[in-house]
Design an enzyme around this catalytic site. Structure first.
Site, PDB file in Angstrom:
ATOM      1  N   ASP A   1       0.808  -1.219   0.000  1.00  0.00           N
ATOM      2  CA  ASP A   1       0.000   0.000   0.000  1.00  0.00           C
ATOM      3  C   ASP A   1       0.845   1.274   0.000  1.00  0.00           C
ATOM      4  O   ASP A   1       2.067   1.235   0.203  1.00  0.00           O
ATOM      5  CB  ASP A   1      -0.973   0.009   1.194  1.00  0.00           C
ATOM      6  CG  ASP A   1      -0.345  -0.493   2.492  1.00  0.00           C
ATOM      7  OD1 ASP A   1       0.902  -0.526   2.592  1.00  0.00           O
ATOM      8  OD2 ASP A   1      -1.089  -0.853   3.411  1.00  0.00           O
TER       9      ASP A   1
ATOM     10  N   HIS B   1      -7.468  -4.617  10.490  1.00  0.00           N
ATOM     11  CA  HIS B   1      -7.221  -4.342   9.066  1.00  0.00           C
ATOM     12  C   HIS B   1      -5.952  -5.045   8.576  1.00  0.00           C
ATOM     13  O   HIS B   1      -5.020  -5.301   9.339  1.00  0.00           O
ATOM     14  CB  HIS B   1      -7.237  -2.838   8.747  1.00  0.00           C
ATOM     15  CG  HIS B   1      -6.022  -2.073   9.137  1.00  0.00           C
ATOM     16  ND1 HIS B   1      -6.071  -0.776   9.543  1.00  0.00           N
ATOM     17  CD2 HIS B   1      -4.691  -2.399   9.176  1.00  0.00           C
ATOM     18  CE1 HIS B   1      -4.850  -0.353   9.793  1.00  0.00           C
ATOM     19  NE2 HIS B   1      -3.999  -1.311   9.593  1.00  0.00           N
TER      20      HIS B   1
ATOM     21  N   ASN C   1      -7.643  -2.793  14.643  1.00  0.00           N
ATOM     22  CA  ASN C   1      -9.039  -3.068  14.264  1.00  0.00           C
ATOM     23  C   ASN C   1      -9.158  -4.259  13.309  1.00  0.00           C
ATOM     24  O   ASN C   1     -10.210  -4.505  12.751  1.00  0.00           O
ATOM     25  CB  ASN C   1      -9.669  -1.813  13.627  1.00  0.00           C
ATOM     26  CG  ASN C   1      -8.987  -1.403  12.316  1.00  0.00           C
ATOM     27  OD1 ASN C   1      -8.070  -2.078  11.861  1.00  0.00           O
ATOM     28  ND2 ASN C   1      -9.432  -0.318  11.728  1.00  0.00           N
TER      29      ASN C   1
ATOM     30  N   GLU D   1      -9.977  -1.991   5.487  1.00  0.00           N
ATOM     31  CA  GLU D   1     -10.540  -1.663   6.791  1.00  0.00           C
ATOM     32  C   GLU D   1     -11.843  -2.449   7.026  1.00  0.00           C
ATOM     33  O   GLU D   1     -12.520  -2.816   6.055  1.00  0.00           O
ATOM     34  CB  GLU D   1     -10.864  -0.159   6.838  1.00  0.00           C
ATOM     35  CG  GLU D   1      -9.661   0.751   6.629  1.00  0.00           C
ATOM     36  CD  GLU D   1      -8.802   0.915   7.882  1.00  0.00           C
ATOM     37  OE1 GLU D   1      -8.918   0.118   8.825  1.00  0.00           O
ATOM     38  OE2 GLU D   1      -7.988   1.862   7.900  1.00  0.00           O
TER      39      GLU D   1
END
Ligand code: F6R
Length: 244
Positions: A67, A138, A136, A143
């Site tokens: 990314d 991800h 979280n 996400e």
């Protein structure tokens, strides 16, 4: 699925480097999927050490990063291009033409995303993909959501990711709000996946991943549990809640 629980971050990094080194020795033109963030830094340091001390040869490998922030110059200190150069590439004998990191400023973003996936495919796919995990759940910048994308795409970062990543920026307002990321489908196509987690702040994330017995797009990492060759490498702090 294999799980390694190492005493500390140093041992975790050595374990990951051992796995990568043995894959590189089996296939000199390995296609390696790379991540940024704090977790793999120790692995990169360990691999650099092995290059310098033992001559571990990176000249034939190809890399694909997961990314990049959207709209950030590649020479910006917080860009993932800069991160990879500083933490890994400048210290090993990799061929610059074999380094692939999503372009944070593409002319036509949709076409660019398709081309990135195509390039991975043309290379024969990723042999071994290193992943960190967000608190979280991800993976890359996929996400938690009702739906997840298969291919490389542009995504909005969640508040929790913006907050977590603000530690690298002067202020939270400086954190880019969008990123370009490989999708879960592209990641799942990797032949082998190494998921790394270190530290207390990942303990609940790992417990949720390994103890809930649930696969959900609201916990993107849980999709990895469906992969046929995933190895999870934790340190004791990250494994603490899972081991209880
Ligand atoms: C980085 C990436 C992110 C990180 C994750 C964990 O390329 O894709 O998903 O792996 O945010 O980051 P750290 O390792 O900083 O806790």
């Amino acid at each position: 699925m294999k799980i390694f629980i190492e005493k500390n971050y140093t041992d975790l990094s050595k374990r990951v480097a051992d796995i990568i080194e043995s894959e590189m020795k089996e296939k000199s033109n390995l296609v390696l999927g790379l991540a940024t963030g704090s977790t793999p830094v120790g692995t990169y340091e360990e691999l650099i050490k092995r290059y310098k001390e033992e001559g571990l040869d990176f000249s034939k490998i190809t890399t694909f990063n997961l990314d990049e922030y959207l709209g950030i110059p590649h020479d910006h200190v917080n860009s993932y291009h800069y991160f990879m150069e500083e933490n890994f590439f400048k210290s090993i004998n990799i061929d610059n033409d074999k380094i692939n990191i999503p372009n944070g400023n593409p002319e036509n973003v949709e076409e660019y995303c398709k081309a990135y996936d195509k390039k991975i495919e043309n290379q024969g796919g990723i042999d071994i993909q290193i992943l960190g995990i967000g608190e979280n759940g991800h993976i890359a910048f996929n996400e938690p959501d009702d739906k997840l994308y298969l291919g490389t795409h542009v995504t909005d970062l969640t508040e929790s990711t913006i907050k977590a990543n603000s530690r690298f920026f002067d202020s939270i307002d400086d954190v880019p709000k969008k990123a370009i990321t490989m999708g879960l489908g592209s990641i799942m196509k990797s032949k082998k996946i190494l998921l790394l987690a270190s530290g207390k702040n990942k303990a609940n994330t790992i417990k949720k991943l390994l103890k809930d017995g649930v696969v959900s797009t609201h916990n993107p990492a849980s999709l990895l549990l469906l992969h046929p060759d995933v190895t999870i490498i934790l340190d004791e702090e990250a494994a603490e809640e899972y081991m209880k």
